[in-house]
Design a protein around this motif. Structure first.
Motif, mmCIF file in Angstrom:
data_model
loop_
_atom_site.group_PDB
_atom_site.id
_atom_site.type_symbol
_atom_site.label_atom_id
_atom_site.label_comp_id
_atom_site.label_asym_id
_atom_site.label_seq_id
_atom_site.Cartn_x
_atom_site.Cartn_y
_atom_site.Cartn_z
ATOM 1 N N UNK A 102 0.950 -1.225 0.013
ATOM 2 C CA UNK A 102 0.042 0.023 -0.145
ATOM 3 C C UNK A 102 0.751 1.231 -0.078
ATOM 4 N N UNK A 103 0.511 2.083 -0.746
ATOM 5 C CA UNK A 103 1.049 3.415 -0.624
ATOM 6 C C UNK A 103 0.748 4.288 0.478
ATOM 7 N N UNK A 104 1.904 4.744 1.267
ATOM 8 C CA UNK A 104 1.683 5.714 2.719
ATOM 9 C C UNK A 104 1.327 6.968 2.272
ATOM 10 N N UNK A 105 0.402 7.631 2.656
ATOM 11 C CA UNK A 105 0.347 9.080 2.433
ATOM 12 C C UNK A 105 1.398 10.031 3.094
ATOM 13 N N UNK A 106 2.315 10.915 2.443
ATOM 14 C CA UNK A 106 3.074 11.563 3.003
ATOM 15 C C UNK A 106 4.478 10.601 3.333
ATOM 16 N N UNK A 107 4.588 9.375 3.049
ATOM 17 C CA UNK A 107 5.900 8.663 3.430
ATOM 18 C C UNK A 107 6.842 8.699 2.621
ATOM 19 N N UNK A 108 6.647 9.378 1.443
ATOM 20 C CA UNK A 108 7.750 9.248 0.391
ATOM 21 C C UNK A 108 7.948 7.921 -0.297
ATOM 22 N N UNK A 109 8.937 7.650 -1.078
ATOM 23 C CA UNK A 109 9.149 6.375 -1.654
ATOM 24 C C UNK A 109 9.137 5.222 -0.803
ATOM 25 N N UNK A 110 8.418 4.203 -1.153
ATOM 26 C CA UNK A 110 8.059 3.048 -0.367
ATOM 27 C C UNK A 110 9.448 2.301 -0.003
ATOM 28 N N UNK A 111 9.492 2.092 1.079
ATOM 29 C CA UNK A 111 10.880 1.394 1.663
ATOM 30 C C UNK A 111 11.448 0.338 0.874
ATOM 31 N N UNK A 112 10.498 -0.726 0.332
ATOM 32 C CA UNK A 112 10.956 -1.607 -0.511
ATOM 33 C C UNK A 112 11.403 -1.220 -1.977
ATOM 34 N N UNK A 113 10.838 -0.050 -2.335
ATOM 35 C CA UNK A 113 11.169 0.414 -3.423
ATOM 36 C C UNK A 113 12.632 1.027 -3.561
ATOM 37 N N UNK A 114 12.810 1.625 -2.377
ATOM 38 C CA UNK A 114 14.101 2.002 -2.211
ATOM 39 C C UNK A 114 15.318 1.106 -2.019
ATOM 40 N N UNK A 115 14.913 -0.328 -1.624
ATOM 41 C CA UNK A 115 15.987 -1.334 -1.282
ATOM 42 C C UNK A 115 16.040 -1.802 -2.794
ATOM 43 N N UNK A 116 14.922 -2.057 -3.621
ATOM 44 C CA UNK A 116 15.277 -2.445 -5.082
ATOM 45 C C UNK A 116 15.974 -1.651 -5.790
ATOM 46 N N UNK A 117 15.857 -0.505 -5.415
ATOM 47 C CA UNK A 117 16.811 0.629 -6.430
ATOM 48 C C UNK A 117 18.016 0.465 -6.122
ATOM 49 N N UNK A 118 18.685 0.264 -4.742
ATOM 50 C CA UNK A 118 19.736 0.218 -4.304
ATOM 51 C C UNK A 118 20.473 -1.217 -4.811
ATOM 52 N N UNK A 119 19.718 -2.179 -4.897
ATOM 53 C CA UNK A 119 20.076 -3.526 -5.766
ATOM 54 C C UNK A 119 20.172 -3.549 -7.124
#
Length: 364
Positions: A102-119
């Motif tokens: 789920x997209x969290x309002x005001x939370x910025x980029x999803x944490x899993x998205x951040x980790x996927x991008x780092x990988x």
């Protein structure tokens, strides 16, 4: 004159006609005059044998053919970063991976998205679930009022422990505490103990001003229950508050009761199905616009499986890899008729991102 780098053989490497191999990072050509211009390149098979082509730079002394590309026989060149940079087939440099959380309002980029991008992957959001307030917040507000009232009167709080099993609980719970006239600092001063199901939830709690006193070594409800038992949280006269989603596994609550503990379960938020997101993801899978799908809840897996079947079903494409957060979600995914390709060794978002990188053959 272009000169061959180290490890270059005299014969062209084996390369099937009609296929291509794309380089994942810029490579350098070594020249006899010492210059080494960089360019992004790919290999192709031509009438004259396998050739390395690149864009946009043209090494001095090389004549560009029409279209602005240039080419050299592969047996006259070497890649200074090694042949492992080449991968056969048309796979893009950064595989696209669907994030279904789920997209969290005001939370910025999803944490899993951040980790996927780092990988080394390209995350794209296809939420299968959405967060919503509870239909009736009365039980949550009443629990917060009892808790804050007892602390302000100098009494022992009605709850010895509050258990947080999702970071989605934190904001609605603390909002209820604030409506009752309290704050995270008031709760701490009253001696309330806080247990978090995992490190990410503990980090979010600390950022909200309510640090966790207990984090299990493994991030599951079963392990959290065992950790609470070892800390004496289930003793006589000790009550636990469990704010959670409206629909959730009952493993923790039932386990506390079976061990003789007392627990109040209150609804802090609802998770509702996002049918539009599920349909969009199924369409992207059929059109081969994603190479991977991540699932972090059994309910999301059930929705995806049902939507896939409603749209014509058929076998899930082998080219689209499916990674799930843990064994519970894996079981629900298989029951939904979908394939499971990766289950990380620990149920964390960083581990899931690494598992997706592994199954998609991504190397940073």
């Amino acid at each position: 004159m272009m000169e061959c780098g180290s490890g270059c053989g005299s014969a062209p490497p084996a390369f099937p006609p009609g296929r291509s191999a794309r380089l994942r990072r810029p490579v350098r050509l070594r020249r006899s005059d010492g210059e080494s211009p960089s360019f992004r390149a790919f290999a192709r098979y031509s009438a004259g044998g396998p050739c390395l082509e690149g864009l946009p730079l043209r090494p001095p002394g090389c004549v560009s053919p029409p279209g602005g590309r240039f080419g050299f026989p592969l047996h006259r060149l070497s890649l200074t970063q090694g042949p492992s940079l080449m991968s056969s087939g048309p796979r893009p440099q950064a595989p696209t991976v669907a994030v279904t959380r789920p997209e969290e309002e005001g939370a910025g980029e999803d944490r899993l998205s951040q980790w996927l991008r780092r990988e080394g992957m390209r995350p794209v959001s296809f939420p299968l679930m959405a967060l919503a307030p509870p239909m009736s917040p009365g039980a949550l507000n009443a629990a917060a009022k009892r808790l804050v009232g007892a602390v302000k009167r100098g009494e022992l709080p009605p709850y010895a422990w509050i258990v947080i099993t999702s970071r989605n609980v934190i904001t609605p719970f603390l909002d209820a505490v604030e409506r009752a006239g309290g704050s995270p600092q008031v709760l701490q001063a009253g001696g309330l103990h806080v247990a978090a199901v995992g490190q990410a939830t503990a980090t979010a709690l600390e950022q909200a001003g309510l640090p966790a006193d207990l984090i299990p070594t493994r991030y599951t409800a079963e392990d959290l229950l065992q950790a609470l038992r070892e800390r004496g949280a289930l003793g006589a006269g000790r009550r636990i508050l469990l704010p959670r989603a409206e629909v959730a596994r009952d493993v923790l609550a039932e386990g506390v009761r079976e061990l003789g503990g007392n627990i109040d379960v209150v609804t802090a938020y609802r998770v509702v199905e996002d049918h539009a997101g599920a349909e969009a993801l199924c369409q992207a899978v059929r059109r081969e616009r994603v190479q991977g799908v991540t699932l972090t809840s059994g309910r999301a897996a059930c929705l995806l499986g049902a939507t896939w079947a409603d749209g014509g079903g058929g076998s899930w494409p082998r080219t689209v890899r499916v990674g799930v957060i843990g064994p519970v979600t894996a079981e629900a995914t298989r029951k939904a008729g979908l394939r499971v390709d990766e289950i990380p060794e620990e149920a964390t978002l960083p581990a899931l991102a690494r598992a997706m990188a592994r199954t998609l053959g991504v190397s940073k």
